[in-house]
Design a protein around this motif. Sequence first.
Motif, short mmCIF file in Angstrom:
data_model
loop_
_atom_site.label_atom_id
_atom_site.label_comp_id
_atom_site.label_asym_id
_atom_site.label_seq_id
_atom_site.Cartn_x
_atom_site.Cartn_y
_atom_site.Cartn_z
N ILE A 1 0.44 8.81 0.76
CA ILE A 1 -0.65 8.58 1.55
C ILE A 1 -0.11 8.61 2.92
O ILE A 1 0.83 8.07 3.50
CB ILE A 1 -0.94 7.15 1.35
CG1 ILE A 1 -1.23 6.71 -0.51
CG2 ILE A 1 -2.12 6.64 1.92
CD1 ILE A 1 -2.37 7.92 -0.73
N GLU A 2 -0.93 9.38 3.69
CA GLU A 2 -0.66 9.29 5.22
C GLU A 2 -1.25 8.12 5.95
O GLU A 2 -1.83 7.27 5.44
CB GLU A 2 -1.56 10.60 5.78
CG GLU A 2 -1.33 12.04 5.04
CD GLU A 2 0.15 12.44 6.00
OE1 GLU A 2 0.53 12.04 6.92
OE2 GLU A 2 0.40 13.75 5.63
N ALA A 3 -0.98 8.10 7.13
CA ALA A 3 -1.23 6.89 8.00
C ALA A 3 -2.75 6.86 8.32
O ALA A 3 -3.23 5.65 8.27
CB ALA A 3 -0.61 6.95 9.41
N SER B 1 -5.56 9.43 3.99
CA SER B 1 -5.79 10.41 3.29
C SER B 1 -4.38 10.66 2.41
O SER B 1 -3.27 10.15 2.83
CB SER B 1 -5.92 11.81 4.18
OG SER B 1 -4.94 11.98 5.04
N LYS B 2 -4.81 11.57 1.43
CA LYS B 2 -3.49 11.65 0.52
C LYS B 2 -3.05 13.13 0.58
O LYS B 2 -3.74 14.09 0.63
CB LYS B 2 -4.00 11.37 -0.97
CG LYS B 2 -2.91 11.70 -2.02
CD LYS B 2 -3.40 11.20 -3.32
CE LYS B 2 -2.30 11.43 -4.61
NZ LYS B 2 -2.96 11.08 -5.85
N ARG B 3 -1.54 13.18 0.83
CA ARG B 3 -1.11 14.73 0.97
C ARG B 3 -0.50 15.28 -0.19
O ARG B 3 0.25 14.27 -0.92
CB ARG B 3 -0.18 14.74 2.27
CG ARG B 3 0.40 16.08 2.34
CD ARG B 3 1.69 16.29 3.25
NE ARG B 3 1.68 15.30 4.19
CZ ARG B 3 2.85 15.43 5.03
NH1 ARG B 3 3.99 15.88 4.67
NH2 ARG B 3 2.95 14.60 6.22
N ASP C 1 0.74 -1.16 0.03
CA ASP C 1 0.07 0.06 -0.03
C ASP C 1 0.78 1.33 -0.07
O ASP C 1 0.61 2.39 0.61
CB ASP C 1 -1.04 -0.05 1.30
CG ASP C 1 -1.98 -1.27 1.22
OD1 ASP C 1 -2.27 -1.47 -0.14
OD2 ASP C 1 -2.37 -1.78 2.42
N ASP C 2 2.01 1.01 -0.77
CA ASP C 2 2.99 2.18 -0.67
C ASP C 2 2.56 3.15 -2.18
O ASP C 2 2.70 2.52 -3.07
CB ASP C 2 4.17 1.88 -0.80
CG ASP C 2 5.18 3.07 -0.81
OD1 ASP C 2 4.87 4.10 -0.40
OD2 ASP C 2 6.63 2.87 -1.02
N SER C 3 2.07 4.27 -2.05
CA SER C 3 1.70 5.09 -3.09
C SER C 3 2.13 6.31 -2.94
O SER C 3 1.75 7.16 -2.10
CB SER C 3 0.34 5.04 -3.54
OG SER C 3 -0.15 5.76 -4.41
N LYS C 4 3.15 6.87 -3.87
CA LYS C 4 3.64 8.13 -3.66
C LYS C 4 4.31 8.68 -5.24
O LYS C 4 4.49 7.70 -6.01
CB LYS C 4 4.80 8.34 -2.82
CG LYS C 4 5.84 7.10 -2.81
CD LYS C 4 6.96 7.39 -1.75
CE LYS C 4 7.61 6.20 -1.79
NZ LYS C 4 8.26 5.81 -0.42
N PRO D 1 -9.58 13.49 1.03
CA PRO D 1 -9.80 12.59 1.92
C PRO D 1 -9.34 10.83 1.40
O PRO D 1 -9.06 10.82 0.34
CB PRO D 1 -11.45 12.45 1.36
CG PRO D 1 -11.84 13.70 0.74
CD PRO D 1 -10.30 14.14 -0.03
N GLY D 2 -9.43 10.10 2.24
CA GLY D 2 -9.21 8.56 2.30
C GLY D 2 -9.58 8.10 0.79
O GLY D 2 -10.89 7.75 0.77
#
Length: 151
Positions: free
Chosen positions: A87-89, A92-94, A66-69, A114-115
């Motif tokens: 992706i924050e903990a 949500s996506k920063r 679930d690593d997405s950047k 939002p998540g």
Amino acid sequence: MAFKFLLFAAFLAVARAGVIGVAAPAYSAAPAVSYSTAPVAKTIIAEPSAPANYEFGYAVNDPHTDDSKSHQETRHGDVVQGSYSLIEADGSKRVVHYTVDAHSGFNAVVSREPGSVAVKAVAPVVAKVAAPIVTKLAAPLGYAAGPAYYH
């Protein structure tokens, strides 16, 4: 063994003092060297100065972890523009958009979406602690356990 060492040290001291006919090495002075103080012409090669220009970017999307950047950046001279996301903990996506220039310095605009990724629930880890171990120490051999006296 110590006697042999002392005998050797005494022999060495007498030899260094010149009492025994051991020839000391002869040293000669270094040859005279003359240096010129005339100025030396230095050649300076000027490298061409070109403004820095580059573009790069990458993205990672690993469903197993679930690593997405992602990250992308461009630079033209002294102006840098770019953005990155992760992706924050909490799921949500920063997203960060940034610019850097000589006039304004570093400026970043951070936004959160939002998540969009389901966050996996992790069961809490509970450590089980065993009952404490209590051992009774026996009196050492040869001593009888007697009454304790207190003052």
